[in-house]
Design a protein around this motif. Structure first.
Motif, PDB file in Angstrom:
ATOM      1  N   VAL A  39       0.813  -1.218   0.000  1.00  0.00           N
ATOM      2  CA  VAL A  39       0.000   0.000   0.000  1.00  0.00           C
ATOM      3  C   VAL A  39       0.842   1.260   0.000  1.00  0.00           C
ATOM      4  O   VAL A  39       0.330   2.341  -0.234  1.00  0.00           O
ATOM      5  CB  VAL A  39      -0.984   0.038   1.197  1.00  0.00           C
ATOM      6  CG1 VAL A  39      -2.048  -1.020   1.040  1.00  0.00           C
ATOM      7  CG2 VAL A  39      -0.253  -0.120   2.514  1.00  0.00           C
ATOM      8  N   ALA A  40       2.112   1.132   0.275  1.00  0.00           N
ATOM      9  CA  ALA A  40       3.012   2.280   0.249  1.00  0.00           C
ATOM     10  C   ALA A  40       4.332   1.827  -0.358  1.00  0.00           C
ATOM     11  O   ALA A  40       4.876   0.792   0.020  1.00  0.00           O
ATOM     12  CB  ALA A  40       3.237   2.822   1.650  1.00  0.00           C
ATOM     13  N   THR A  47       8.604  -2.078  -1.290  1.00  0.00           N
ATOM     14  CA  THR A  47       7.400  -1.986  -0.473  1.00  0.00           C
ATOM     15  C   THR A  47       7.731  -1.455   0.917  1.00  0.00           C
ATOM     16  O   THR A  47       8.604  -1.983   1.587  1.00  0.00           O
ATOM     17  CB  THR A  47       6.735  -3.373  -0.357  1.00  0.00           C
ATOM     18  OG1 THR A  47       6.409  -3.828  -1.663  1.00  0.00           O
ATOM     19  CG2 THR A  47       5.481  -3.299   0.483  1.00  0.00           C
ATOM     20  N   VAL A  60      -8.568   3.990  -0.038  1.00  0.00           N
ATOM     21  CA  VAL A  60      -8.698   5.261  -0.765  1.00  0.00           C
ATOM     22  C   VAL A  60     -10.159   5.683  -0.925  1.00  0.00           C
ATOM     23  O   VAL A  60     -10.482   6.859  -0.695  1.00  0.00           O
ATOM     24  CB  VAL A  60      -7.962   5.207  -2.126  1.00  0.00           C
ATOM     25  CG1 VAL A  60      -8.200   6.476  -2.918  1.00  0.00           C
ATOM     26  CG2 VAL A  60      -6.480   4.982  -1.908  1.00  0.00           C
ATOM     27  N   ALA A 102      -6.081   8.893  -8.979  1.00  0.00           N
ATOM     28  CA  ALA A 102      -5.015   8.333  -8.145  1.00  0.00           C
ATOM     29  C   ALA A 102      -5.370   6.921  -7.704  1.00  0.00           C
ATOM     30  O   ALA A 102      -4.506   6.033  -7.681  1.00  0.00           O
ATOM     31  CB  ALA A 102      -4.776   9.232  -6.936  1.00  0.00           C
ATOM     32  N   HIS A 103      -6.636   6.692  -7.377  1.00  0.00           N
ATOM     33  CA  HIS A 103      -7.054   5.357  -6.955  1.00  0.00           C
ATOM     34  C   HIS A 103      -6.924   4.354  -8.100  1.00  0.00           C
ATOM     35  O   HIS A 103      -6.430   3.241  -7.894  1.00  0.00           O
ATOM     36  CB  HIS A 103      -8.490   5.397  -6.447  1.00  0.00           C
ATOM     37  CG  HIS A 103      -8.990   4.086  -5.945  1.00  0.00           C
ATOM     38  ND1 HIS A 103      -8.407   3.422  -4.901  1.00  0.00           N
ATOM     39  CD2 HIS A 103     -10.013   3.308  -6.354  1.00  0.00           C
ATOM     40  CE1 HIS A 103      -9.056   2.291  -4.678  1.00  0.00           C
ATOM     41  NE2 HIS A 103     -10.022   2.200  -5.551  1.00  0.00           N
ATOM     42  N   ARG A 105      -4.904   4.534 -10.635  1.00  0.00           N
ATOM     43  CA  ARG A 105      -3.467   4.326 -10.869  1.00  0.00           C
ATOM     44  C   ARG A 105      -2.882   3.403  -9.804  1.00  0.00           C
ATOM     45  O   ARG A 105      -2.108   2.505 -10.106  1.00  0.00           O
ATOM     46  CB  ARG A 105      -2.748   5.678 -10.882  1.00  0.00           C
ATOM     47  CG  ARG A 105      -1.271   5.583 -11.026  1.00  0.00           C
ATOM     48  CD  ARG A 105      -0.883   5.104 -12.415  1.00  0.00           C
ATOM     49  NE  ARG A 105       0.566   5.069 -12.500  1.00  0.00           N
ATOM     50  CZ  ARG A 105       1.232   4.071 -13.017  1.00  0.00           C
ATOM     51  NH1 ARG A 105       0.609   3.047 -13.540  1.00  0.00           N
ATOM     52  NH2 ARG A 105       2.534   4.101 -13.046  1.00  0.00           N
ATOM     53  N   TRP A 106      -3.262   3.628  -8.553  1.00  0.00           N
ATOM     54  CA  TRP A 106      -2.747   2.789  -7.489  1.00  0.00           C
ATOM     55  C   TRP A 106      -3.220   1.346  -7.641  1.00  0.00           C
ATOM     56  O   TRP A 106      -2.452   0.406  -7.434  1.00  0.00           O
ATOM     57  CB  TRP A 106      -3.164   3.336  -6.121  1.00  0.00           C
ATOM     58  CG  TRP A 106      -2.659   2.453  -5.042  1.00  0.00           C
ATOM     59  CD1 TRP A 106      -1.427   2.493  -4.473  1.00  0.00           C
ATOM     60  CD2 TRP A 106      -3.340   1.355  -4.454  1.00  0.00           C
ATOM     61  NE1 TRP A 106      -1.314   1.483  -3.560  1.00  0.00           N
ATOM     62  CE2 TRP A 106      -2.471   0.772  -3.527  1.00  0.00           C
ATOM     63  CE3 TRP A 106      -4.612   0.805  -4.620  1.00  0.00           C
ATOM     64  CZ2 TRP A 106      -2.827  -0.332  -2.761  1.00  0.00           C
ATOM     65  CZ3 TRP A 106      -4.965  -0.289  -3.863  1.00  0.00           C
ATOM     66  CH2 TRP A 106      -4.080  -0.841  -2.949  1.00  0.00           C
ATOM     67  N   LEU A 109      -1.126  -0.398 -10.202  1.00  0.00           N
ATOM     68  CA  LEU A 109       0.176  -0.794  -9.655  1.00  0.00           C
ATOM     69  C   LEU A 109       0.055  -1.991  -8.721  1.00  0.00           C
ATOM     70  O   LEU A 109       0.896  -2.894  -8.743  1.00  0.00           O
ATOM     71  CB  LEU A 109       0.819   0.384  -8.915  1.00  0.00           C
ATOM     72  CG  LEU A 109       1.310   1.536  -9.775  1.00  0.00           C
ATOM     73  CD1 LEU A 109       1.767   2.697  -8.897  1.00  0.00           C
ATOM     74  CD2 LEU A 109       2.435   1.073 -10.670  1.00  0.00           C
ATOM     75  N   ALA A 110      -0.989  -2.028  -7.895  1.00  0.00           N
ATOM     76  CA  ALA A 110      -1.187  -3.161  -6.985  1.00  0.00           C
ATOM     77  C   ALA A 110      -1.436  -4.446  -7.757  1.00  0.00           C
ATOM     78  O   ALA A 110      -0.888  -5.508  -7.410  1.00  0.00           O
ATOM     79  CB  ALA A 110      -2.350  -2.884  -6.035  1.00  0.00           C
TER      80      ALA A 110
END
Length: 122
Positions: A39-40, A47, A60, A102-103, A105-106, A109-110
């Motif tokens: 998550v970060a 990670t 988010v 942003a959500h 995009r995140w 990536l996840a």
């Protein structure tokens, strides 16, 4: 005019939250159960923090809901002047779009890190 802009901003927030909820639901189904989801990320791509898939996909949208509710409280201020209403509408519309993008995009990536989606450019 202030009421119309307020309703339009509410509609944009509802749309942004619906997009995030739909994308989160689809990502939840694609992410492997029992696996920790990052998550970060650090600047080098490593990670920093990881959590369960439910918490990862819901964080988010829940944060966006809280921020949207806080911005909704500013409508009392915006009802005083049409210029304030326009400024608040622009701010709420921008923040809603930024959260949704942003959500998405995140989530991409996840899913890439979980190996369920091929990385872009591959």
């Amino acid at each position: 005019m202030a009421q119309i802009l307020g309703y339009a901003a509410d509609a944009l927030w509802i749309l942004a939250l619906a997009i995030m909820a739909s994308a989160s639901r689809q990502a939840f189904q694609r992410l492997p159960a029992g696996r920790r989801i990052p998550v970060a990320l650090a600047p080098d791509g490593s990670t920093v923090a990881a959590t369960s898939r439910g918490a990862a996909v819901a964080a988010v949208p829940v944060l966006a809901f809280v921020v949207g509710a806080g911005l909704l409280g500013l409508r009392v201020w915006a009802d005083q002047n049409a210029l304030y209403a326009i400024a608040l509408f622009a701010g709420r519309a921008t923040v809603a779009a930024v959260f949704a993008l942003a959500h998405l995009r995140w989530l991409r990536l996840a899913l890439e890190r979980a190996g369920t989606v091929r990385a872009q450019g591959s």
